[in-house]
Design a protein around this motif. Structure first.
Motif, PDB file in Angstrom:
ATOM      1  N   ILE A   9      52.758  18.587  15.831  1.00 29.42           N
ATOM      2  CA  ILE A   9      52.378  17.422  16.648  1.00 29.42           C
ATOM      3  C   ILE A   9      52.059  17.829  18.075  1.00 29.42           C
ATOM      4  O   ILE A   9      51.109  17.341  18.682  1.00 29.42           O
ATOM      5  N   LEU A  10      52.852  18.756  18.619  1.00 27.61           N
ATOM      6  CA  LEU A  10      52.717  19.139  20.021  1.00 27.61           C
ATOM      7  C   LEU A  10      51.952  20.439  20.232  1.00 27.61           C
ATOM      8  O   LEU A  10      51.850  20.924  21.363  1.00 27.61           O
ATOM      9  N   ASN A  11      51.434  21.005  19.131  1.00 26.31           N
ATOM     10  CA  ASN A  11      50.751  22.282  19.234  1.00 26.31           C
ATOM     11  C   ASN A  11      51.628  23.265  20.010  1.00 26.31           C
ATOM     12  O   ASN A  11      51.167  23.938  20.939  1.00 26.31           O
ATOM     13  N   ALA A  12      52.892  23.295  19.656  1.00 26.57           N
ATOM     14  CA  ALA A  12      53.892  24.054  20.400  1.00 26.57           C
ATOM     15  C   ALA A  12      54.044  25.475  19.874  1.00 26.57           C
ATOM     16  O   ALA A  12      53.824  25.746  18.697  1.00 26.57           O
ATOM     17  N   VAL A  71      58.062  21.753  28.508  1.00 32.99           N
ATOM     18  CA  VAL A  71      56.748  21.125  28.644  1.00 32.99           C
ATOM     19  C   VAL A  71      55.948  21.789  29.767  1.00 32.99           C
ATOM     20  O   VAL A  71      56.457  22.638  30.486  1.00 32.99           O
ATOM     21  N   ARG A  72      54.706  21.356  29.904  1.00 26.98           N
ATOM     22  CA  ARG A  72      53.788  21.835  30.941  1.00 26.98           C
ATOM     23  C   ARG A  72      53.574  23.345  30.888  1.00 26.98           C
ATOM     24  O   ARG A  72      53.356  23.993  31.910  1.00 26.98           O
ATOM     25  N   GLY A  73      53.652  23.900  29.678  1.00 25.74           N
ATOM     26  CA  GLY A  73      53.395  25.324  29.511  1.00 25.74           C
ATOM     27  C   GLY A  73      54.480  26.232  30.045  1.00 25.74           C
ATOM     28  O   GLY A  73      54.277  27.442  30.170  1.00 25.74           O
ATOM     29  N   LYS A  74      55.628  25.654  30.375  1.00 24.87           N
ATOM     30  CA  LYS A  74      56.732  26.464  30.898  1.00 24.87           C
ATOM     31  C   LYS A  74      57.202  27.436  29.817  1.00 24.87           C
ATOM     32  O   LYS A  74      57.352  27.076  28.658  1.00 24.87           O
ATOM     33  N   ARG A  75      57.438  28.671  30.231  1.00 29.56           N
ATOM     34  CA  ARG A  75      57.949  29.691  29.330  1.00 29.56           C
ATOM     35  C   ARG A  75      59.261  30.201  29.916  1.00 29.56           C
ATOM     36  O   ARG A  75      59.313  30.564  31.086  1.00 29.56           O
ATOM     37  N   PRO A  76      60.306  30.196  29.127  1.00 26.43           N
ATOM     38  CA  PRO A  76      61.598  30.630  29.646  1.00 26.43           C
ATOM     39  C   PRO A  76      61.600  32.123  29.965  1.00 26.43           C
ATOM     40  O   PRO A  76      60.943  32.916  29.281  1.00 26.43           O
ATOM     41  N   CYS A  77      62.342  32.465  31.009  1.00 25.41           N
ATOM     42  CA  CYS A  77      62.468  33.870  31.384  1.00 25.41           C
ATOM     43  C   CYS A  77      63.343  34.597  30.350  1.00 25.41           C
ATOM     44  O   CYS A  77      64.040  33.952  29.546  1.00 25.41           O
ATOM     45  N   VAL A  89      69.949  28.586  19.716  1.00 23.69           N
ATOM     46  CA  VAL A  89      69.170  27.415  20.113  1.00 23.69           C
ATOM     47  C   VAL A  89      67.692  27.731  19.904  1.00 23.69           C
ATOM     48  O   VAL A  89      67.194  28.746  20.391  1.00 23.69           O
ATOM     49  N   THR A  90      67.000  26.868  19.178  1.00 22.27           N
ATOM     50  CA  THR A  90      65.564  27.007  18.988  1.00 22.27           C
ATOM     51  C   THR A  90      64.860  26.541  20.256  1.00 22.27           C
ATOM     52  O   THR A  90      65.179  25.478  20.786  1.00 22.27           O
ATOM     53  N   ILE A  91      63.914  27.347  20.733  1.00 20.76           N
ATOM     54  CA  ILE A  91      63.120  26.991  21.911  1.00 20.76           C
ATOM     55  C   ILE A  91      61.665  26.843  21.491  1.00 20.76           C
ATOM     56  O   ILE A  91      61.106  27.725  20.827  1.00 20.76           O
ATOM     57  N   LEU A  92      61.076  25.730  21.913  1.00 18.22           N
ATOM     58  CA  LEU A  92      59.648  25.486  21.741  1.00 18.22           C
ATOM     59  C   LEU A  92      59.025  25.314  23.127  1.00 18.22           C
ATOM     60  O   LEU A  92      59.702  24.906  24.073  1.00 18.22           O
ATOM     61  N   SER A  93      57.732  25.590  23.219  1.00 20.76           N
ATOM     62  CA  SER A  93      57.009  25.363  24.465  1.00 20.76           C
ATOM     63  C   SER A  93      55.666  24.722  24.136  1.00 20.76           C
ATOM     64  O   SER A  93      54.987  25.145  23.203  1.00 20.76           O
ATOM     65  N   THR A  94      55.302  23.694  24.905  1.00 25.29           N
ATOM     66  CA  THR A  94      54.010  23.029  24.730  1.00 25.29           C
ATOM     67  C   THR A  94      53.290  22.942  26.072  1.00 25.29           C
ATOM     68  O   THR A  94      53.934  22.895  27.129  1.00 25.29           O
ATOM     69  N   GLU A  95      51.982  22.908  26.001  1.00 30.86           N
ATOM     70  CA  GLU A  95      51.167  22.748  27.208  1.00 30.86           C
ATOM     71  C   GLU A  95      51.161  21.300  27.688  1.00 30.86           C
ATOM     72  O   GLU A  95      50.812  21.026  28.839  1.00 30.86           O
ATOM     73  N   TYR A  96      51.539  20.360  26.822  1.00 31.99           N
ATOM     74  CA  TYR A  96      51.500  18.952  27.190  1.00 31.99           C
ATOM     75  C   TYR A  96      52.487  18.631  28.316  1.00 31.99           C
ATOM     76  O   TYR A  96      53.515  19.273  28.459  1.00 31.99           O
ATOM     77  N   THR A  97      52.165  17.587  29.071  1.00 29.72           N
ATOM     78  CA  THR A  97      53.113  17.073  30.058  1.00 29.72           C
ATOM     79  C   THR A  97      54.280  16.423  29.320  1.00 29.72           C
ATOM     80  O   THR A  97      54.198  16.146  28.117  1.00 29.72           O
TER      81      THR A  97
END
Length: 117
Positions: A9-12, A71-77, A89-97
């Motif tokens: 859904i979020l293209n994550a 969100v907002r394309g943030k990528r964890p360090c 913990v599962t981490i996802l990242s999406t470009e969406y706001t």
């Protein structure tokens, strides 16, 4: 909602993956204030945030949450990824706001958390 559905859904992008086909996320909760999450979140929730630090993973771990979406394309360090791996913990990242991500999840059936639940 399954992690696979959220991803589609979020293209994550999946950054860490501890989900399995039975992992079910019932609620979504969006905030950059971890104190709000601590006060309101249920364990079967997706934490949606733009805050990119270890407190996000520590909050998820304290609340027994399985999944965080940046969100907002943030990528964890690397330190955040390492902490997520340590706490499974599962981490996802999406470009969406945040607004767009929440809207798409709601349209597709994810429930939100109400302050009086």
């Amino acid at each position: 909602m399954k992690i696979k559905e959220i991803k589609e859904i979020l293209n994550a992008e999946v950054i860490t993956d501890f989900s399995n086909e039975n992992t079910d996320i019932k609620y979504g909760f969006a905030s950059d204030l971890m104190s709000d999450a601590l006060a309101l979140v249920k364990s079967d929730s997706l934490l949606i945030t733009g805050l990119n630090n270890s407190q996000v993973i520590r909050t998820a771990e304290m609340l027994d949450m399985s999944t965080v979406l940046f969100v907002r394309g943030k990528r964890p360090c690397p330190d955040v990824v390492s902490l997520a791996l340590e706490n499974q913990v599962t981490i996802l990242s999406t470009e969406y706001t945040m607004f767009k991500a929440c809207s798409l999840l709601a349209i597709n059936g994810m429930e939100g958390i109400e302050a009086d639940d």
